[in-house]
Design a protein around this motif. Structure first.
Motif, PDB file in Angstrom:
ATOM      1  N   GLY A 262       0.808  -1.264   0.227  1.00 54.56           N
ATOM      2  CA  GLY A 262       0.014  -0.037  -0.027  1.00 54.56           C
ATOM      3  C   GLY A 262       0.764   1.267   0.117  1.00 54.56           C
ATOM      4  N   ILE A 263       2.027   1.162   0.385  1.00 60.90           N
ATOM      5  CA  ILE A 263       3.120   2.289   0.637  1.00 60.90           C
ATOM      6  C   ILE A 263       3.771   2.387  -0.484  1.00 60.90           C
ATOM      7  CG2 ILE A 263       2.533   2.741   3.021  1.00 60.90           C
ATOM      8  CD1 ILE A 263       5.230   1.346   3.481  1.00 60.90           C
ATOM      9  N   ILE A 264       4.326   1.287  -1.395  1.00 60.26           N
ATOM     10  CA  ILE A 264       5.368   1.153  -2.234  1.00 60.26           C
ATOM     11  C   ILE A 264       4.845   1.254  -3.639  1.00 60.26           C
ATOM     12  CG2 ILE A 264       6.816   0.405  -0.688  1.00 60.26           C
ATOM     13  CD1 ILE A 264       6.685  -2.292  -2.201  1.00 60.26           C
ATOM     14  N   PHE A 265       3.561   0.902  -3.810  1.00 61.71           N
ATOM     15  CA  PHE A 265       2.784   0.939  -5.241  1.00 61.71           C
ATOM     16  C   PHE A 265       1.733   1.816  -5.514  1.00 61.71           C
ATOM     17  CE2 PHE A 265       4.262  -3.599  -5.210  1.00 61.71           C
ATOM     18  CZ  PHE A 265       4.997  -3.584  -6.615  1.00 61.71           C
ATOM     19  N   ASP A 266       1.430   2.637  -6.663  1.00 60.66           N
ATOM     20  CA  ASP A 266       0.192   3.287  -6.791  1.00 60.66           C
ATOM     21  C   ASP A 266      -0.883   2.358  -7.381  1.00 60.66           C
ATOM     22  OD1 ASP A 266       1.133   2.722  -9.282  1.00 60.66           O
ATOM     23  OD2 ASP A 266       1.444   5.078  -9.745  1.00 60.66           O
TER      24      ASP A 266
ATOM     25  N   SER B  95       6.062   4.253  -5.938  1.00 56.94           N
ATOM     26  CA  SER B  95       5.460   5.410  -6.561  1.00 56.94           C
ATOM     27  C   SER B  95       5.274   6.687  -5.371  1.00 56.94           C
ATOM     28  CB  SER B  95       3.956   5.120  -6.951  1.00 56.94           C
ATOM     29  OG  SER B  95       3.169   6.258  -7.169  1.00 56.94           O
ATOM     30  N   ASP B  96       5.204   8.055  -5.900  1.00 52.70           N
ATOM     31  CA  ASP B  96       5.296   9.329  -5.090  1.00 52.70           C
ATOM     32  C   ASP B  96       3.816   9.238  -4.466  1.00 52.70           C
ATOM     33  OD1 ASP B  96       7.835  10.023  -5.299  1.00 52.70           O
ATOM     34  OD2 ASP B  96       7.392  11.060  -7.224  1.00 52.70           O
ATOM     35  N   GLU B  97       2.767   8.522  -5.134  1.00 54.29           N
ATOM     36  CA  GLU B  97       1.648   8.612  -4.768  1.00 54.29           C
ATOM     37  C   GLU B  97       0.945   7.242  -4.639  1.00 54.29           C
ATOM     38  OE1 GLU B  97      -0.643  10.649  -7.879  1.00 54.29           O
ATOM     39  OE2 GLU B  97       0.077  12.568  -7.428  1.00 54.29           O
ATOM     40  N   PRO B  98       1.340   6.440  -3.459  1.00 49.23           N
ATOM     41  CA  PRO B  98       0.877   5.170  -3.171  1.00 49.23           C
ATOM     42  C   PRO B  98      -0.878   5.145  -3.027  1.00 49.23           C
ATOM     43  CG  PRO B  98       2.016   6.005  -1.326  1.00 49.23           C
ATOM     44  CD  PRO B  98       2.251   7.149  -2.286  1.00 49.23           C
ATOM     45  N   TYR B  99      -1.226   3.748  -3.223  1.00 50.32           N
ATOM     46  CA  TYR B  99      -2.608   3.802  -3.108  1.00 50.32           C
ATOM     47  C   TYR B  99      -3.172   3.614  -1.611  1.00 50.32           C
ATOM     48  CZ  TYR B  99      -2.024  -1.426  -2.673  1.00 50.32           C
ATOM     49  OH  TYR B  99      -1.643  -2.741  -2.182  1.00 50.32           O
ATOM     50  N   GLY B 100      -2.439   3.161  -0.830  1.00 49.21           N
ATOM     51  CA  GLY B 100      -2.804   2.956   0.603  1.00 49.21           C
ATOM     52  C   GLY B 100      -1.878   3.443   1.708  1.00 49.21           C
TER      53      GLY B 100
END
Length: 206
Positions: A116-120, A131-136
Motif C-alpha cells: 500500500g505504500i510502495i505501489f500506486d 510511487s510518489d502517490e501510493p494507493y494505501g
C-alpha cells in the motif's frame, strides 16, 4: 533437515513469490488476463485480494488492520513451530511442510504490510513501484493474485437441472499466487503424509 536448510527453502520461495507479484503489478493492469501457451485452462489473471483467502473481507474500518496483525502473529507462531520441530528432530516431511506454510503466510504479509505504500493503484494502468502517490497506507496493502486454471469455464448448465439449471459454471475458479500454493502444498503434505510427518510423535506415544 537443518534449520538453515529450512530457512533457505523459505527464502528461495519467498523471492519467487515476491518477484512474480512485483512483475505482475508492474506489467499488468488490474483484471488483465492472458493465456499461457495459448491454453485456455492456464491463464495469468491479475486481481488483488483485500481480505482473507477466497476474497473474504473483514468488515469495518479496522478489519484490514486486524487481519494483517493476526497474520503477523500467526507467522510468529509458525516460525516457532518450525524452530521447535527442528530442535526435536522432526521428520523432513514435517519440517518441509511447516517451511512451506511459513513461506506462504509471510509472502502474503509482505503484500498486506508494504504494498500500500510502495505501489500506486492498478486501475486502468500499470502500477509504479516506489510511487510518489501510493494507493494505501502501512498495513493496508492488497495481496496480488495471478494464477488461474479454469479447467471448465463459462459452461452453461442444462436447463433441466434444479436450482442451477441455465446458470454458467466454471470448474476451479480460484485465482492464487506462489504464497498460496506454498500454504496449500504444506497443508497437503501434513494431510497426505500425516503418519510420516508426525512419526516422531507417534513413536513417543507407542
Amino acid at each position: 533437515m537443518s534449520l538453515k536448510k529450512a530457512y533457505l527453502l523459505v527464502l528461495l520461495l519467498l523471492l519467487i513469490d515476491q518477484a512474480s507479484k512485483i512483475y505482475i503489478k508492474t506489467h499488468f493492469v488490474l483484471q488483465e488476463r492472458i493465456k499461457v501457451l495459448d491454453q485456455n485452462w492456464f491463464q495469468i489473471f491479475f486481481i488483488e485480494n483485500e481480505g482473507m483467502a477466497w476474497g473474504v473481507e473483514l468488515p469495518g474500518e479496522y478489519g484490514k488492520l486486524f487481519l494483517t496483525l493476526f497474520r503477523i502473529l500467526a507467522v510468529g507462531g509458525i516460525a516457532y513451530w518450525l524452530h521447535d520441530s527442528v530442535k526435536k528432530h522432526g521428520s523432513n516431511y514435517l519440517i518441509v511442510a511447516i517451511a512451506l506454510i511459513l513461506t506462504g503466510a509471510f509472502g502474503n504479509i509482505i503484500d498486506s504490510v508494504f504494498y500500500g505504500i510502495i505501489f500506486d493503484d492498478s486501475y486502468g494502468k500499470v502500477a509504479t513501484l516506489f510511487s510518489d502517490e501510493p494507493y494505501g497506507t502501512l498495513f493496508h496493502g492488497k495481496v496480488v493474485d495471478m494464477f488461474y486454471f479454469p479447467i471448465i469455464e463459462d459452461y452453461v448448465l442444462p436447463s433441466w437441472l434444479p436450482i442451477w439449471g441455465g446458470k454458467e459454471f466454471t470448474f476451479f475458479n480460484a485465482i492464487f499466487n506462489v504464497a498460496d500454493m506454498a500454504i496449500s502444498t504444506g497443508v497437503g503434505i501434513l494431510i497426505v503424509f500425516n503418519k510420516k510427518a508426525f512419526e516422531h510423535d507417534h513413536n513417543e506415544h507407542n
